[in-house]
Write a protein that holds these residues in place. Structure first.
Motif, PDB file in Angstrom:
ATOM      1  N   UNK A  18       0.850  -1.191   0.000  1.00  0.00           N
ATOM      2  CA  UNK A  18       0.000   0.000   0.000  1.00  0.00           C
ATOM      3  C   UNK A  18       0.882   1.235   0.000  1.00  0.00           C
ATOM      4  N   UNK A  47      -2.201   9.198  -2.538  1.00  0.00           N
ATOM      5  CA  UNK A  47      -1.903   9.672  -3.884  1.00  0.00           C
ATOM      6  C   UNK A  47      -1.093   8.691  -4.672  1.00  0.00           C
ATOM      7  N   UNK A  48      -0.457   7.750  -3.992  1.00  0.00           N
ATOM      8  CA  UNK A  48       0.324   6.758  -4.708  1.00  0.00           C
ATOM      9  C   UNK A  48      -0.562   5.718  -5.322  1.00  0.00           C
ATOM     10  N   UNK A  49      -0.037   4.919  -6.199  1.00  0.00           N
ATOM     11  CA  UNK A  49      -0.860   3.897  -6.834  1.00  0.00           C
ATOM     12  C   UNK A  49      -0.499   2.526  -6.301  1.00  0.00           C
ATOM     13  N   UNK A  50      -1.373   1.598  -6.554  1.00  0.00           N
ATOM     14  CA  UNK A  50      -1.180   0.221  -6.098  1.00  0.00           C
ATOM     15  C   UNK A  50      -1.807  -0.676  -7.148  1.00  0.00           C
ATOM     16  N   UNK A  51      -1.148  -1.775  -7.434  1.00  0.00           N
ATOM     17  CA  UNK A  51      -1.661  -2.643  -8.487  1.00  0.00           C
ATOM     18  C   UNK A  51      -3.063  -3.116  -8.151  1.00  0.00           C
ATOM     19  N   UNK A  52      -3.930  -3.117  -9.174  1.00  0.00           N
ATOM     20  CA  UNK A  52      -5.337  -3.449  -8.990  1.00  0.00           C
ATOM     21  C   UNK A  52      -5.515  -4.792  -8.278  1.00  0.00           C
ATOM     22  N   UNK A  75      -4.605  -4.973  -4.573  1.00  0.00           N
ATOM     23  CA  UNK A  75      -5.676  -4.467  -3.711  1.00  0.00           C
ATOM     24  C   UNK A  75      -6.723  -5.551  -3.520  1.00  0.00           C
TER      25      UNK A  75
END
Lengths: 310, 469
Positions: free
Chosen positions: B4, B8-13, B16
């Protein structure tokens, strides 16, 4: 310590270690395992997962973005979403009050019938709508209450009454949906109340009669207090169901006119499935869950003073 | 895979989802499916899957009709059409996205204008530019037969995303029987809004008859009046590009002049003067007893009422020819004309076509199937009984409408040729949010009688939706 007393822990220990006892325990766990698994997969995990999803911005297709509490901040500043909570609460309260009062009144009337077959007939008649699919009922009712060609307006027209905008005016749509929901769910509270009234001890009723209590006094001072735990149960279940009202308004009015019948669950569906804001939709779901828990808690608090346990 | 991230950062779909961010109270179910789904997407190696808006029984029939021709392309491939049912296109698109999330996207999707920009902007489909360029010679007769307005409606940001095969423009259907009973002369193509209201007033005198019926939706609703009033819900513009197609496939075609790379829907203009005036006109029709309060949705009920001669006029496209016939109307008991002229006689239309899903592993085969689907001989296999207007001009013939009617069937295609300002419905990438807001605000306007307040609300809704997309 007596010899007998000293033998008790030993006997318990022996029983616990007995192979049959282990087998019984395993069988017991196996029996509840399926239920536990079912609740975990379809209730507990999804709720936890939904809570997790509510901290993300996700449109199904793109990569989810962690946004912290942003969805919740947005929710508490989103006028239409907050309004949907108000609409839901208003409709839910109306449904619960009507469902309890009408259900109780009918149960009392049916309970007074001496003939068993008459009681059975009424019980079946009031319970039947509950067995029908809500979606099918909503489509059917949509036709019945249609402004242009609905059967209801047709018969009112024969009486010289102009067409009523059952589903095309704000108040009319909300009231019609409440009445339909009550009609369909009434069987549940009705059957509960009939069963509960039948379990009121006859000696108590006879004592009340001997003391000179009339039917109304007996109802309000004897029967209702005695069945108050059932009333509490019915109220809690009815409110939880009503707070999740979706099928009837979605099928009959699409939440309209305007947002007059846009309930929280419709808003949640629109945000999640139609606008592809799954994180935001989940946040709405979590707030709805919290609202239901708080209201249910308040019901139990009120019950401490109002419910009579024998 | 990453953990996580900070806000604002991204996380692989799928991280999650695997972490449990799946589902709950309905929404969770979708994400759960995604977690379990096949990340590679597309159909299995032995099948080619298409999604279709309609009933499964019809989809299965179509699948069986097309299978022999698909087998000629690849003998080992089983063609599978999955039908998705819904009230309108926003229902369809929501369910398509559910399938995508479930990890079972199709290879081909049949989708109308409503979903084109949503699909293209999310890169769910692939641009067909390279395929078209490669097979341009073979497709020459196709483009010669398809009006450029339909092609342009299937473009987005300069690329072609679908091959259109059908369309429906918002024309005006009327009951010839009710017109005759009311002593109203059948309307000419150039009739005006005053003529329309005059006819409606005469028809409304019959008890139990509604002079004009309509439904709340984007296509062919009060939006048709809005177009005729030279207004729109969104600012109109066009994307640059598309010359790669116009210069080659439509060289020398006057109807292609000024065509660009697809419609660019800009800032919301839902509370502009012309839009408010159009919705106010509908409210006035209701107040005058010329039109009842409309239903929300696809228009099935409206079609039924029209077919039972309880509605004098309604907005319909070529699909009404088959629809009314299927509902029991006899040829000659209804007819069609152009939408009445207000400030202009601009019509709106929506087109249907086929796209290839980005996740498909059989894109080349899917392309061959797309070409097959837009062949003239395939049209009636896909749409038996005039349930839509052919996109190919050569298929819009007297013979086609001989059994069903209407008498003035030529109006369908002439809407494009005689009214070159005719344009597609405003369906931006946030179409679903637009449709939901439009439905709610329209019913609000009709029930409250205040178009301005409702459209101010719609303006705010659309600004929010545009900002979020």
């Amino acid at each position: 310590m007596s010899a007998v007393a000293a033998d008790v822990p030993k006997a318990v220990a022996q029983r616990r270690s007995h192979p049959t006892a282990h087998g019984e325990a395993r069988f017991g766990f196996a029996m509840i395992a399926l239920s536990v698994l079912f609740v975990a997969v379809f209730t507990a995990i999804p709720i936890i997962a939904s809570l997790g999803l509510s901290f993300f911005s996700w449109d199904v297709i793109s990569t989810p973005q962690y946004v912290g509490l942003k969805n919740y901040q947005q929710l508490f500043n989103d006028g239409p979403v907050l309004k949907s909570f108000g609409v839901t609460l208003g409709m839910a309260l109306a449904i619960v009050v009507l469902q309890l009062t009408v259900g109780l009144a009918l149960a009392v009337l049916v309970n007074q019938r001496k003939l068993v077959w008459v009681r059975t007939l009424f019980r079946t008649a009031f319970y039947l709508p509950l067995l029908a699919s809500t979606a099918a009922v909503s489509i059917f009712m949509g036709y019945l209450f249609d402004y242009k060609f609905g059967v209801v307006n047709y018969y009112l027209g024969l009486l010289g009454i102009p067409n009523v905008p059952w589903l095309t005016s704000g108040f009319g749509a909300a009231a019609t949906i409440v009445l339909i929901a009550v009609w369909q769910q009434l069987g549940f509270t009705f059957v509960l109340f009939v069963a509960s009234l039948m379990s009121v001890p006859t000696d108590v009723l006879e004592a009340a009669q001997i003391d000179g209590a009339g039917p109304l006094r007996t109802l309000f001072r004897v029967k209702i207090p005695l069945i108050s735990p059932t009333i509490l149960f019915a109220a809690v279940v009815a409110l939880i169901n009503a707070m999740q009202l979706f099928d009837q308004p979605y099928i009959m009015t699409k939440g309209g006119p305007g947002s007059a019948t846009t309930t929280v669950t419709i808003t949640m569906y629109q945000k999640g499935f139609q606008n592809l804001q799954f994180g935001y939709g989940s946040a709405i779901a979590i707030v709805l869950l919290a609202a239901i828990l708080i209201i249910t808690g308040l019901q139990f608090l009120a019950a401490r003073k109002l419910v009579f346990y024998q | 895979m990453t953990g996580i991230h900070s806000p604002g950062g991204s996380i692989a779909r799928r991280t999650v989802l695997k972490a449990g961010a799946a589902g709950g109270l309905g929404l969770a179910g979708l994400a759960d499916l995604a977690a379990c789904g096949n990340s590679s997407g597309g159909s299995s190696s032995k099948s080619l899957k298409m999604l279709y808006f309609g009933e499964q029984a019809a989809a299965t029939q179509l699948q069986n009709r097309l299978q022999p021709q698909i087998s000629k392309l690849d003998a080992n491939i089983k063609f599978e059409i999955t039908a998705i049912n819904g009230t309108d296109w926003n229902d369809f698109l929501a369910k398509v996205l559910t399938q995508v999330a479930a990890g079972t996207p199709p290879d081909i999707i049949s989708v109308a204008t409503e979903g084109l920009q949503l699909m293209a902007s999310k890169e769910l489909a692939v641009p067909l530019d390279d395929y078209v360029t490669k097979d341009l010679a073979a497709l020459k007769e196709y483009f010669a037969d398809i009006h450029p307005a339909l092609i342009e409606s299937m473009m987005y940001q300069g690329h072609l995303w679908e091959l259109p095969d059908s369309f429906n423009a918002g024309n005006m259907f009327y009951s010839t029987e009710l017109f005759q009973r009311a002593g109203v002369v059948p309307p000419s193509e150039g009739w005006t809004l005053d003529d329309f209201e005059s006819a409606a007033t005469k028809i409304a005198k019959f008890k139990g008859i509604n002079a004009f019926g309509w439904v709340v939706r984007l296509w062919g609703s009060w939006t048709s009046f809005m177009y005729a009033n030279n207004a729109n819900l969104l600012e109109e513009g066009k994307y640059d590009g598309g010359d790669w197609l116009w210069n080659k496939a439509y060289a020398g075609d006057a109807a292609a002049a000024g065509r660009k790379g697809g419609w660019k829907w800009g800032a919301p203009t839902a509370n502009s003067e012309g839009t408010v005036e159009a919705l106010n006109y509908m409210i006035e029709l209701t107040k005058k007893g010329l039109s009842p309060s409309p239903d929300v949705g696809g228009g099935g009920t409206l079609q039924g009422l029209f077919a039972s001669n309880r509605i004098g006029m309604s907005i319909g496209g070529g699909f009404w020819a088959g629809g009314l016939t299927n509902a029991g109307m006899k040829n000659g008991s209804f007819d069609v004309t152009m939408f009445p002229k207000w400030k202009s006689q601009r019509h709106l239309f929506g087109a249907g076509g086929y796209a290839i899903f980005k996740s498909s592993k059989k894109k080349d085969l899917a392309w061959e199937v797309l070409k097959l689907l837009v062949k003239p001989e395939t049209f009636d296999l896909v749409f038996p009984g005039n349930v839509t207007t052919p996109g190919r001009k050569s298929l819009v013939t007297a013979e086609r409408y001989a059994k069903t009617g209407p008498k003035h069937w030529s109006v369908f295609y002439e809407t494009l040729t005689k009214h070159p300002d005719t344009a597609p419905i405003p369906a931006p990438p946030y179409y679903n949010a637009l449709a939901t807001a439009l439905n709610q605000r329209t019913t609000q306007a009709i029930s409250s009688g205040n178009a301005k307040a409702a459209l101010d609300g719609l303006q705010a809704d659309l600004e929010k939706a545009a900002g979020a997309s």
